[in-house]
Scaffold this motif. Structure first.
Motif, PDB file in Angstrom:
ATOM      1  N   MET A   1     -71.241  -9.930  17.393  1.00 21.55           N
ATOM      2  CA  MET A   1     -71.054  -8.999  16.306  1.00 21.55           C
ATOM      3  C   MET A   1     -72.098  -9.226  15.212  1.00 21.55           C
ATOM      4  SD  MET A   1     -68.684  -6.915  17.080  1.00 21.55           S
ATOM      5  CE  MET A   1     -68.325  -6.111  15.552  1.00 21.55           C
ATOM      6  N   LEU A   2     -72.401 -10.482  14.950  1.00 25.44           N
ATOM      7  CA  LEU A   2     -73.394 -10.754  13.914  1.00 25.44           C
ATOM      8  C   LEU A   2     -74.726 -10.114  14.277  1.00 25.44           C
ATOM      9  CD1 LEU A   2     -72.555 -14.502  13.140  1.00 25.44           C
ATOM     10  CD2 LEU A   2     -71.831 -12.474  11.865  1.00 25.44           C
ATOM     11  N   ASP A   3     -75.145 -10.286  15.528  1.00 23.05           N
ATOM     12  CA  ASP A   3     -76.403  -9.687  15.982  1.00 23.05           C
ATOM     13  C   ASP A   3     -76.347  -8.165  15.872  1.00 23.05           C
ATOM     14  OD1 ASP A   3     -77.537 -12.142  16.540  1.00 23.05           O
ATOM     15  OD2 ASP A   3     -77.130 -12.033  18.690  1.00 23.05           O
ATOM     16  N   HIS A   4     -75.215  -7.588  16.240  1.00 19.71           N
ATOM     17  CA  HIS A   4     -75.058  -6.132  16.202  1.00 19.71           C
ATOM     18  C   HIS A   4     -75.310  -5.582  14.796  1.00 19.71           C
ATOM     19  CE1 HIS A   4     -73.481  -2.152  17.113  1.00 19.71           C
ATOM     20  NE2 HIS A   4     -72.730  -2.259  16.025  1.00 19.71           N
ATOM     21  N   TYR A   5     -74.837  -6.278  13.794  1.00 17.63           N
ATOM     22  CA  TYR A   5     -75.013  -5.834  12.412  1.00 17.63           C
ATOM     23  C   TYR A   5     -76.254  -6.429  11.747  1.00 17.63           C
ATOM     24  CZ  TYR A   5     -70.483  -3.619  12.660  1.00 17.63           C
ATOM     25  OH  TYR A   5     -69.439  -2.807  13.016  1.00 17.63           O
ATOM     26  N   GLY A   6     -77.009  -7.236  12.478  1.00 18.80           N
ATOM     27  CA  GLY A   6     -78.244  -7.794  11.945  1.00 18.80           C
ATOM     28  C   GLY A   6     -78.034  -8.814  10.844  1.00 18.80           C
ATOM     29  N   VAL A   7     -76.953  -9.574  10.959  1.00 15.17           N
ATOM     30  CA  VAL A   7     -76.648 -10.592   9.957  1.00 15.17           C
ATOM     31  C   VAL A   7     -76.461 -11.946  10.637  1.00 15.17           C
ATOM     32  CG1 VAL A   7     -75.626  -8.963   8.321  1.00 15.17           C
ATOM     33  CG2 VAL A   7     -74.178 -10.040  10.046  1.00 15.17           C
ATOM     34  N   ARG A   8     -76.314 -12.973   9.815  1.00 13.83           N
ATOM     35  CA  ARG A   8     -76.065 -14.328  10.301  1.00 13.83           C
ATOM     36  C   ARG A   8     -74.764 -14.831   9.674  1.00 13.83           C
ATOM     37  NH1 ARG A   8     -80.681 -13.864   7.975  1.00 13.83           N
ATOM     38  NH2 ARG A   8     -80.040 -15.169   6.243  1.00 13.83           N
ATOM     39  N   GLU A   9     -74.374 -16.002  10.073  1.00 14.89           N
ATOM     40  CA  GLU A   9     -73.139 -16.569   9.534  1.00 14.89           C
ATOM     41  C   GLU A   9     -73.205 -16.725   8.010  1.00 14.89           C
ATOM     42  OE1 GLU A   9     -70.344 -19.682  11.541  1.00 14.89           O
ATOM     43  OE2 GLU A   9     -71.897 -20.778  10.445  1.00 14.89           O
ATOM     44  N   ASN A  11     -74.891 -14.861   5.842  1.00 15.90           N
ATOM     45  CA  ASN A  11     -75.009 -13.618   5.068  1.00 15.90           C
ATOM     46  C   ASN A  11     -74.225 -12.469   5.705  1.00 15.90           C
ATOM     47  OD1 ASN A  11     -76.676 -12.998   7.289  1.00 15.90           O
ATOM     48  ND2 ASN A  11     -78.096 -11.841   6.027  1.00 15.90           N
ATOM     49  N   TRP A  12     -73.179 -12.784   6.444  1.00 14.31           N
ATOM     50  CA  TRP A  12     -72.449 -11.760   7.192  1.00 14.31           C
ATOM     51  C   TRP A  12     -71.892 -10.660   6.302  1.00 14.31           C
ATOM     52  CZ3 TRP A  12     -67.314 -10.650   6.385  1.00 14.31           C
ATOM     53  CH2 TRP A  12     -66.585 -11.586   5.662  1.00 14.31           C
ATOM     54  N   ARG A  13     -71.624 -10.954   5.048  1.00 18.26           N
ATOM     55  CA  ARG A  13     -71.057  -9.930   4.162  1.00 18.26           C
ATOM     56  C   ARG A  13     -72.049  -8.799   3.882  1.00 18.26           C
ATOM     57  NH1 ARG A  13     -66.141 -12.112   2.386  1.00 18.26           N
ATOM     58  NH2 ARG A  13     -66.092 -14.342   2.257  1.00 18.26           N
ATOM     59  N   ASP A  14     -73.318  -9.003   4.177  1.00 12.06           N
ATOM     60  CA  ASP A  14     -74.304  -7.931   4.009  1.00 12.06           C
ATOM     61  C   ASP A  14     -73.984  -6.740   4.919  1.00 12.06           C
ATOM     62  OD1 ASP A  14     -75.560  -9.620   2.224  1.00 12.06           O
ATOM     63  OD2 ASP A  14     -77.270 -10.055   3.532  1.00 12.06           O
ATOM     64  N   ALA A  15     -73.272  -6.980   6.008  1.00 11.76           N
ATOM     65  CA  ALA A  15     -72.924  -5.902   6.940  1.00 11.76           C
ATOM     66  C   ALA A  15     -71.899  -4.933   6.347  1.00 11.76           C
ATOM     67  CB  ALA A  15     -72.393  -6.484   8.246  1.00 11.76           C
ATOM     68  N   LEU A  16     -71.249  -5.302   5.261  1.00 11.75           N
ATOM     69  CA  LEU A  16     -70.235  -4.444   4.655  1.00 11.75           C
ATOM     70  C   LEU A  16     -70.829  -3.143   4.130  1.00 11.75           C
ATOM     71  CD1 LEU A  16     -68.099  -7.067   2.711  1.00 11.75           C
ATOM     72  CD2 LEU A  16     -67.832  -6.244   5.057  1.00 11.75           C
TER      73      LEU A  16
END
Length: 93
Positions: A1-9, A11-16
């Motif tokens: 999922m992280l890869d799908h949204y282009g984020v990492r552990e 900065n995962w909130r950037d996907a919001l």
């Protein structure tokens, strides 16, 4: 999922910005803590034949995600996302 949204552990909130319901997501460590708790449980056989969630196991074993919360993603999906309600993790994280 992280890869799908282009984020990492970290900065995962950037996907919001593109997927507000991603706010209920769990870090990979949260799931890892579920696996570790199950592996250390001498009475793990009580779960045989059951489908388990990391949120349910967090309540059982008392572990948290990296931010100290206990995301309950499955309940959130059923009660908030699937019925088409706006993203709001209050009471689910």
């Amino acid at each position: 999922m992280l890869d799908h949204y282009g984020v990492r552990e970290d900065n995962w909130r950037d996907a919001l910005a593109t997927e507000p319901h991603f706010a209920i997501s769990e870090t990979p460590r949260y799931v890892g803590r579920a696996v570790a708790a199950l592996a250390a449980d001498e009475d793990v056989a009580r779960f045989n034949g059951r489908s388990l969630s990391s949120g349910g196991l967090a309540r059982e074993y008392g572990y948290t995600d990296l931010d100290g919360s206990r995301p309950d993603a499955w309940r959130y999906l059923v009660e908030v996302q699937d019925p088409g309600k706006p993203a709001d993790v209050t009471g689910y994280r």
